[in-house]
Design an enzyme around this catalytic site. Structure first.
Site, short mmCIF file in Angstrom:
data_model
loop_
_atom_site.label_atom_id
_atom_site.label_comp_id
_atom_site.label_asym_id
_atom_site.label_seq_id
_atom_site.Cartn_x
_atom_site.Cartn_y
_atom_site.Cartn_z
N SER A 123 0.83 -1.21 0.00
CA SER A 123 0.00 0.00 0.00
C SER A 123 0.86 1.26 0.00
CB SER A 123 -0.89 0.00 1.25
OG SER A 123 -1.52 1.26 1.43
N TYR B 173 -2.26 -0.21 10.01
CA TYR B 173 -2.47 -0.79 8.69
C TYR B 173 -1.20 -0.68 7.86
CZ TYR B 173 -3.98 -1.06 3.83
OH TYR B 173 -4.08 -1.37 2.48
#
Length: 340
Positions: A141, A166
């Site tokens: 990501s 995350y």
């Protein structure tokens, strides 16, 4: 080839399965169909692949593609059934798109991220090792760049300072993949996704949230007073990039690879909202708010690595992409309102 796609009921996973099937590959999809967002949307995506029922831990064939597409409902962290799946299927390639997503959700549910994104990913790596899978593509990501102020973001940049759990789990995936490439000769390719949008997109992301609110005359939350930019990337461009890394056999490249996969054309959030207004024919009621914890002001992908290695070339304009999403959204909502 026989390809395992994890996260097959997800936004990117669904579109990837569709594309691989068109190209003639045999696909097995895996997803735990959790309730992080509307389960019906996930089931509707699977329905488009011909999966009308998804019983727990049982592999079922689709009613559209037959045995070319099979699906199983399973958690990545299942240390018994995931190895069994690998034992019964000689996968050529694994594409891991399964993960607990969302920056803000990680602030409230940290253990969910560790279980799915770290324990689950380790289980998958072990299966690739034990069953001689030679190539693993996995989703990282743009969140790993944290507060990086060097623009555009490059895979050569330091990513040791994530600002959400995350992001930390995604950075961990990259480190774990490097270890397994080094120790066991597995070709691992990490793709750092930048804000993906398009038809069948996630309802927790800006594209869906803004369109839904504007069409229903509700205010939209605009963080950092609108002073945000995102490298919005259309789903078809993303899938083209993933497929290239899956299919092309580049033996001249290192076993461990990392690439940004984005549009490389950041769009101001207020301009993005303006495009939605044009496509909906309605003005947005904007509620200006301060920056959220774990969020960043700007994302911008340096995609030169993926371009040079696999010929990646995103070419979808923001106006076209937003229009296609709004068209899908209206049709999807109309079908669901008539069904209820």
């Amino acid at each position: 080839m026989k390809v395992l796609v994890t996260g097959a009921a997800g936004f990117i996973g669904y579109h990837l399965c569709e594309r691989l099937l068109v190209l003639g590959h045999e696909v097995i999809g895996l997803d735990n169909i959790n309730d992080y967002y509307d389960v019906k949307l996930k089931l509707d995506r699977l329905g488009r692949l011909g999966i009308l029922k998804a019983p727990e831990l049982k592999l079922v064939s689709g009613e559209i593609h037959g045995d070319k597409f099979k699906f199983v409902k399973m958690n990545l962290e299942d240390k018994i059934n995931l190895p069994n799946l690998f034992a019964h299927h000689n996968f050529d390639i694994v594409c891991n798109l399964a993960a607990q997503a969302g920056v803000r959700y990680s602030l409230e549910h940290p253990f969910t991220y560790v279980e799915s994104n770290i324990v689950g990913f380790l289980n998958l790596l072990e299966c690739c090792r034990d069953f001689s899978v030679k190539k693993l593509i996995y989703a990282s990501s743009s969140s790993v760049y944290g507060l990086n102020d060097k623009i555009p973001f490059s895979t050569d940049d330091n990513v040791d300072y994530p600002i959400s759990l995350y992001a930390a789990t995604k950075k961990s995936n990259e480190l774990m993949a490097h270890t397994y490439s080094h120790l066991f000769g597995i070709n691992t390719i990490g793709l750092r996704f930048f804000t993906v949008y398009g038809p069948w997109g996630r309802p927790d992301m800006a594209m869906f949230l803004f369109t839904d609110a504007i069409l229903n005359d509700k205010p939209i939350k605009v963080f950092n007073e609108g002073n945000l930019s995102r490298d919005f990337t259309y789903i078809e461009d993303i899938v083209k990039g993933i497929v290239a890394t899956l299919i092309e056999d580049r033996k001249d490249l290192a076993l461990y690879q990392l690439y940004n996969i984005g549009n490389s054309k950041p769009v101001k959030l207020l301009d993005f909202i303006l495009e939605i207004e044009k496509c909906t024919g309605k003005k947005a009621d904007m509620q200006m708010l301060p920056m959220q914890p774990g969020d960043v002001e700007k994302t911008w992908a340096d995609i030169s690595g993926l371009k040079e290695a696999f010929g990646y070339k995103p070419d979808t304009s923001i106006s076209y992409g937003v229009r296609k999403f709004v068209e899908w959204y209206k049709k999807y909502k109309e079908i669901n309102s008539s069904d209820s």
